[in-house]
Enzyme design. Structure first.
Site, PDB file in Angstrom:
ATOM      1  N   SER A 144      86.999  39.686 -17.221  1.00  0.00           N
ATOM      2  CA  SER A 144      87.953  39.472 -18.220  1.00  0.00           C
ATOM      3  C   SER A 144      89.059  38.527 -17.512  1.00  0.00           C
ATOM      4  O   SER A 144      88.952  38.332 -16.442  1.00  0.00           O
ATOM      5  CB  SER A 144      88.882  40.839 -18.205  1.00  0.00           C
ATOM      6  OG  SER A 144      90.206  40.602 -19.076  1.00  0.00           O
ATOM      7  N   TYR A 157      93.214  48.624 -15.175  1.00  0.00           N
ATOM      8  CA  TYR A 157      92.182  47.707 -15.572  1.00  0.00           C
ATOM      9  C   TYR A 157      92.181  46.413 -14.834  1.00  0.00           C
ATOM     10  O   TYR A 157      91.205  46.087 -14.696  1.00  0.00           O
ATOM     11  CB  TYR A 157      92.451  47.654 -17.136  1.00  0.00           C
ATOM     12  CG  TYR A 157      91.573  46.904 -17.874  1.00  0.00           C
ATOM     13  CD1 TYR A 157      90.319  47.251 -18.122  1.00  0.00           C
ATOM     14  CD2 TYR A 157      91.877  45.374 -18.409  1.00  0.00           C
ATOM     15  CE1 TYR A 157      89.478  46.375 -19.128  1.00  0.00           C
ATOM     16  CE2 TYR A 157      90.967  44.518 -18.905  1.00  0.00           C
ATOM     17  CZ  TYR A 157      89.863  45.251 -19.377  1.00  0.00           C
ATOM     18  OH  TYR A 157      88.920  44.337 -19.963  1.00  0.00           O
TER      19      TYR A 157
HETATM   20  N1  LIG Z   1      87.381  42.761 -26.322  1.00  0.00           N
HETATM   21  C1  LIG Z   1      88.260  41.942 -25.440  1.00  0.00           C
HETATM   22  O1  LIG Z   1      89.168  41.578 -25.956  1.00  0.00           O
HETATM   23  C2  LIG Z   1      87.705  41.820 -24.010  1.00  0.00           C
HETATM   24  C3  LIG Z   1      88.449  40.869 -23.324  1.00  0.00           C
HETATM   25  C4  LIG Z   1      88.128  40.928 -22.107  1.00  0.00           C
HETATM   26  C5  LIG Z   1      86.948  41.586 -21.388  1.00  0.00           C
HETATM   27  N2  LIG Z   1      86.225  42.501 -22.446  1.00  0.00           N
HETATM   28  C6  LIG Z   1      85.327  43.184 -21.399  1.00  0.00           C
HETATM   29  O2  LIG Z   1      84.251  43.076 -22.361  1.00  0.00           O
HETATM   30  C7  LIG Z   1      83.432  44.198 -22.218  1.00  0.00           C
HETATM   31  C8  LIG Z   1      82.997  44.702 -23.558  1.00  0.00           C
HETATM   32  O3  LIG Z   1      84.087  44.939 -24.320  1.00  0.00           O
HETATM   33  P1  LIG Z   1      84.148  45.345 -26.117  1.00  0.00           P
HETATM   34  O4  LIG Z   1      85.262  44.525 -26.488  1.00  0.00           O
HETATM   35  O5  LIG Z   1      82.814  44.891 -26.773  1.00  0.00           O
HETATM   36  O6  LIG Z   1      84.393  46.690 -25.839  1.00  0.00           O
HETATM   37  P2  LIG Z   1      84.078  47.904 -27.013  1.00  0.00           P
HETATM   38  O7  LIG Z   1      84.001  47.197 -28.475  1.00  0.00           O
HETATM   39  O8  LIG Z   1      84.967  49.070 -26.653  1.00  0.00           O
HETATM   40  O9  LIG Z   1      82.549  48.068 -26.619  1.00  0.00           O
HETATM   41  C9  LIG Z   1      82.344  48.884 -25.385  1.00  0.00           C
HETATM   42  C10 LIG Z   1      80.977  49.202 -25.115  1.00  0.00           C
HETATM   43  O10 LIG Z   1      80.930  49.762 -23.996  1.00  0.00           O
HETATM   44  C11 LIG Z   1      80.118  50.960 -24.027  1.00  0.00           C
HETATM   45  N3  LIG Z   1      80.554  52.022 -23.061  1.00  0.00           N
HETATM   46  C12 LIG Z   1      81.937  52.571 -22.957  1.00  0.00           C
HETATM   47  N4  LIG Z   1      82.051  53.352 -22.084  1.00  0.00           N
HETATM   48  C13 LIG Z   1      80.865  53.371 -21.698  1.00  0.00           C
HETATM   49  C14 LIG Z   1      79.967  54.323 -20.582  1.00  0.00           C
HETATM   50  N5  LIG Z   1      80.600  55.340 -19.972  1.00  0.00           N
HETATM   51  N6  LIG Z   1      78.812  54.194 -20.363  1.00  0.00           N
HETATM   52  C15 LIG Z   1      77.924  53.362 -21.110  1.00  0.00           C
HETATM   53  N7  LIG Z   1      78.515  52.769 -22.207  1.00  0.00           N
HETATM   54  C16 LIG Z   1      79.848  52.647 -22.253  1.00  0.00           C
HETATM   55  C17 LIG Z   1      80.376  51.497 -25.786  1.00  0.00           C
HETATM   56  O11 LIG Z   1      79.430  52.324 -26.043  1.00  0.00           O
HETATM   57  P3  LIG Z   1      79.466  54.008 -26.076  1.00  0.00           P
HETATM   58  O12 LIG Z   1      81.027  54.238 -26.498  1.00  0.00           O
HETATM   59  O13 LIG Z   1      78.594  54.195 -27.121  1.00  0.00           O
HETATM   60  O14 LIG Z   1      79.213  54.183 -24.866  1.00  0.00           O
HETATM   61  C18 LIG Z   1      80.293  49.973 -26.307  1.00  0.00           C
HETATM   62  O15 LIG Z   1      78.889  49.766 -26.337  1.00  0.00           O
HETATM   63  C19 LIG Z   1      84.227  45.461 -21.554  1.00  0.00           C
HETATM   64  O16 LIG Z   1      83.753  45.199 -20.254  1.00  0.00           O
HETATM   65  C20 LIG Z   1      85.458  44.865 -21.519  1.00  0.00           C
HETATM   66  O17 LIG Z   1      86.498  45.091 -20.642  1.00  0.00           O
HETATM   67  C21 LIG Z   1      86.798  42.694 -23.495  1.00  0.00           C
END
Ligand SMILES: NC(=O)c1ccc[n+]([C@@H]2O[C@H](COP(=O)([O-])OP(=O)(O)OC[C@H]3O[C@@H](n4cnc5c(N)ncnc54)[C@H](OP(=O)(O)O)[C@@H]3O)[C@@H](O)[C@H]2O)c1
Length: 261
Positions: A144, A157
């Site tokens: 991130s 975080y």
């Molecule tokens: N969205 C943003 O703005 C943003 C910005 C910077 C970085 N990121 C990073 O990008 C990554 C993905 O983010 P996203 O926005 O796509 O999030 P999201 O929409 O909340 O999706 C998160 C994914 O991770 C899985 N997950 C969560 N906890 C888990 C666990 N304990 N074991 C296995 N799987 C797990 C969820 O599936 P289940 O709930 O089914 O397990 C889901 O598939 C994360 O690492 C986040 O920190 C996101």
């Protein structure tokens, strides 16, 4: 027809049931890779696996919690059995939660470090031996911009994501002799369910409308917009290719120019 860039490669993507992870899994498949997808949910995950099969690749949906090392070991065994090995690992599973530092719950600190940092250690440790043996691998971790700069109310975080960069930089050095590259991708706000949760939180805490809350996030970027998950996926596909061998130990921002270091 030209050979696809990732033809014959086998990939595993964590957190692939929705958001960034689902986009990455599909983009890897479209670039020619067979893809194992994992997350805790089963129904959403199987839907992503079906989409991958629909583009003509093999796919495997393995329900698994990345914070549990025993489940991660079982995941690695399932991918080995199902795809016959792994060439590309994408550590994408993660999630955020905010709290002011005064009275910060210790439980939240532990949970954020476990989900966003220790899980990357567990998963990478489980998949690296096969890559070392075959002397080829690509490891990408979705960190991130919070891995580069601080942010109010997200100390845990932010600390976890900063930690990810320490881990991947050390691994890049240690795994260089085996033709394994290790990089991080650092998104700004991406249009996913995670960001929707952030918007909902702003609405609850401030009384802003949803549109105002979304706009407040868009305005943090010089491009005044949220990043599309496909933009993250495109960089991951690029880093996974043979021609990206020279790029390792890097943490590449995809944030519309918000952070320039
Ligand atoms: N969205 C943003 O703005 C943003 C910005 C910077 C970085 N990121 C990073 O990008 C990554 C993905 O983010 P996203 O926005 O796509 O999030 P999201 O929409 O909340 O999706 C998160 C994914 O991770 C899985 N997950 C969560 N906890 C888990 C666990 N304990 N074991 C296995 N799987 C797990 C969820 O599936 P289940 O709930 O089914 O397990 C889901 O598939 C994360 O690492 C986040 O920190 C996101």
């Amino acid at each position: 027809m030209d050979k696809l860039a990732l033809a014959g490669r086998r990939a595993v993507v964590t957190g692939a049931s929705r958001g960034i992870g689902a986009s990455i899994a599909l983009a890897l498949a479209q670039a020619g890779a067979d893809v194992a997808v994992t997350a805790r949910s089963e129904v959403e995950l199987e839907q992503v696996a079906e989409q991958i099969r629909a583009v003509g690749r093999r796919s495997l949906a393995v329900s698994s919690d990345v914070t549990d090392p025993a489940q991660v070991e079982r995941l690695a065994a399932a991918v080995q059995a199902g795809l016959g090995g792994v060439d590309i690992l994408v550590n994408n599973a993660g999630g955020g939660a905010s709290h002011k530092f005064l009275n910060h719950p210790d439980e939240l600190w532990q949970r954020m470090l476990l989900l966003n940092l220790t899980s990357v250690y567990y998963v990478t440790k489980a998949f690296v031996p096969a890559m070392v043996e075959q002397r080829w691998g690509r490891i990408m971790t979705i960190a991130s911009t919070a891995a580069k700069v601080g942010g109010r109310y997200i100390a845990a975080y932010t600390a976890a994501k900063h930690g990810v960069l320490g881990l991947i930089r050390s691994l890049a050095l240690e795994l260089a002799p085996y033709q394994i590259t290790v990089n991080a991708v650092c998104p700004g706000y991406v249009d996913t369910p995670m960001t929707q949760a952030t918007i909902d939180n702003i609405v609850t805490r401030t009384g802003m409308s949803e549109a105002q809350a979304r706009e407040s996030l868009e305005k943090t970027s010089p491009q005044q917009r949220l990043i599309n998950p496909d933009e993250i996926a495109a960089l991951v596909v690029f880093l996974a290719q043979d021609t990206s061998y020279g790029i390792t130990g890097q943490a590449i921002n995809v944030d519309g120019g918000t952070v320039m270091a």
